[in-house]
Every structure is written in C-alpha cells, then in structure tokens.
Motif scaffolding. Sequence first.
Motif, PDB file in Angstrom:
ATOM      1  N   UNK A  14       0.838  -1.199   0.000  1.00 10.55           N
ATOM      2  CA  UNK A  14       0.000   0.000   0.000  1.00 10.55           C
ATOM      3  C   UNK A  14       0.874   1.251   0.000  1.00 10.55           C
ATOM      4  N   UNK A  15       0.306   2.351  -0.451  1.00  5.44           N
ATOM      5  CA  UNK A  15       1.049   3.605  -0.557  1.00  5.44           C
ATOM      6  C   UNK A  15       1.678   4.009   0.772  1.00  5.44           C
ATOM      7  N   UNK A  16       1.004   3.763   1.873  1.00  4.43           N
ATOM      8  CA  UNK A  16       1.511   4.160   3.190  1.00  4.43           C
ATOM      9  C   UNK A  16       2.843   3.495   3.525  1.00  4.43           C
ATOM     10  N   UNK A  44      -0.989   5.980 -18.961  1.00  3.26           N
ATOM     11  CA  UNK A  44      -1.206   4.912 -17.991  1.00  3.26           C
ATOM     12  C   UNK A  44      -2.652   5.006 -17.524  1.00  3.26           C
ATOM     13  N   UNK A  45      -3.446   4.025 -17.895  1.00  2.00           N
ATOM     14  CA  UNK A  45      -4.842   3.960 -17.493  1.00  2.00           C
ATOM     15  C   UNK A  45      -4.916   3.001 -16.309  1.00  2.00           C
ATOM     16  N   UNK A  46      -5.420   3.496 -15.183  1.00  2.00           N
ATOM     17  CA  UNK A  46      -5.364   2.695 -13.958  1.00  2.00           C
ATOM     18  C   UNK A  46      -6.703   2.678 -13.227  1.00  2.00           C
ATOM     19  N   UNK A  47      -7.054   1.525 -12.726  1.00  2.00           N
ATOM     20  CA  UNK A  47      -8.228   1.359 -11.869  1.00  2.00           C
ATOM     21  C   UNK A  47      -7.803   0.554 -10.640  1.00  2.00           C
ATOM     22  N   UNK A  48      -7.839   1.199  -9.487  1.00  2.00           N
ATOM     23  CA  UNK A  48      -7.464   0.564  -8.218  1.00  2.00           C
ATOM     24  C   UNK A  48      -6.099  -0.143  -8.315  1.00  2.00           C
ATOM     25  N   UNK A  49      -5.105   0.605  -8.752  1.00  2.00           N
ATOM     26  CA  UNK A  49      -3.757   0.061  -8.930  1.00  2.00           C
ATOM     27  C   UNK A  49      -2.771   0.544  -7.867  1.00  2.00           C
ATOM     28  N   UNK A  50      -3.282   0.905  -6.712  1.00  2.00           N
ATOM     29  CA  UNK A  50      -2.413   1.423  -5.644  1.00  2.00           C
ATOM     30  C   UNK A  50      -1.215   0.514  -5.381  1.00  2.00           C
ATOM     31  N   UNK A  51      -1.411  -0.770  -5.370  1.00  2.00           N
ATOM     32  CA  UNK A  51      -0.338  -1.700  -5.009  1.00  2.00           C
ATOM     33  C   UNK A  51       0.603  -2.036  -6.167  1.00  2.00           C
ATOM     34  N   UNK A  52       0.308  -1.520  -7.371  1.00  2.00           N
ATOM     35  CA  UNK A  52       1.150  -1.822  -8.530  1.00  2.00           C
ATOM     36  C   UNK A  52       1.699  -0.573  -9.205  1.00  2.00           C
ATOM     37  N   UNK A  77     -11.719   6.141 -11.932  1.00  2.00           N
ATOM     38  CA  UNK A  77     -12.624   6.171 -10.767  1.00  2.00           C
ATOM     39  C   UNK A  77     -12.211   5.185  -9.675  1.00  2.00           C
ATOM     40  N   UNK A  78     -10.924   5.155  -9.384  1.00  2.00           N
ATOM     41  CA  UNK A  78     -10.415   4.246  -8.360  1.00  2.00           C
ATOM     42  C   UNK A  78     -10.924   4.627  -6.981  1.00  2.00           C
ATOM     43  N   UNK A  79     -11.068   3.617  -6.131  1.00  2.00           N
ATOM     44  CA  UNK A  79     -11.477   3.857  -4.743  1.00  2.00           C
ATOM     45  C   UNK A  79     -10.289   3.730  -3.786  1.00  2.00           C
ATOM     46  N   UNK A  80      -9.110   3.488  -4.314  1.00  2.00           N
ATOM     47  CA  UNK A  80      -7.909   3.398  -3.483  1.00  2.00           C
ATOM     48  C   UNK A  80      -7.055   4.654  -3.698  1.00  2.00           C
ATOM     49  N   UNK A  81      -5.766   4.566  -3.490  1.00  2.00           N
ATOM     50  CA  UNK A  81      -4.863   5.723  -3.598  1.00  2.00           C
ATOM     51  C   UNK A  81      -4.211   5.887  -4.970  1.00  2.00           C
ATOM     52  N   UNK A  82      -4.837   5.369  -6.002  1.00  2.00           N
ATOM     53  CA  UNK A  82      -4.267   5.492  -7.354  1.00  2.00           C
ATOM     54  C   UNK A  82      -4.052   6.957  -7.725  1.00  2.00           C
TER      55      UNK A  82
END
Length: 120
Positions: A14-16, A44-52, A77-82
Amino acid sequence: MTWYKKYLSVYEQPLQKAPQEVIHEIKTKIEKLQSDTPLVSVVIIAYNEEKHLLANLWSLSDSVCQYPMEIIGVDNDSSDNTAEIFKMTGIPYTEYEHSCGYATITRNMNIVADMLAVVA
C-alpha cells in the motif's frame, strides 16, 4: 542482480508503506523525462492500482528514450490511492468516471486527446 529487484520493494505494497525517498526519486526522474514538445506519449490507465502503480512508475522513471516524451495518467474512478500516487509523483492525470472495464475509455479517448492537446 535482477534488473527489476528494486521495484519489488514497493510492488504489492500500500502507498503508506512506500518510502518517501523512493517517491521523491520517482518524481524527480519523471520531471526530467517530461517534455513540453513530446514525440512519445505514455498513457497509464489505472483502476485501483495502488499496489502496482508505484512500481510501474519507478520502472518507467528509469527509462531511457532518445525522443522527447511525456507520461500522463488516467484514473478510472479508483477507490484506493491510485490518484494520490499520480499526484505524489507529479504525473499529470485526469479522473474518469468508472466504466465496466477499459472499453469505454477506449471509445472515449477524447479525454486523453485533450490532455495531449491533439485535435481530431
């Protein structure tokens, strides 16, 4: 040493947990790669890719290209820290309303075209 080993330290994390010095290194290198008159655009098109995403950007920041380039992001429209990762690394990005996969983005590339200042 395997070329990708250093990127694994942030992959699937995770980003943290990302070290600030790594984020700073990526941002600094990305700034040097960005051109006002690019011949190459990396989107770079990303959806919920915080961990990658951070590992991807770190690897991309180490790129060597003989042509002027730009790197831009699309947050689907990610729900994480993308989106936060795009911000922290200095990647210009746009937020896109979530689609059922990437097909809608492909059909609606006008957003990316606007970011690239391309007139169709």
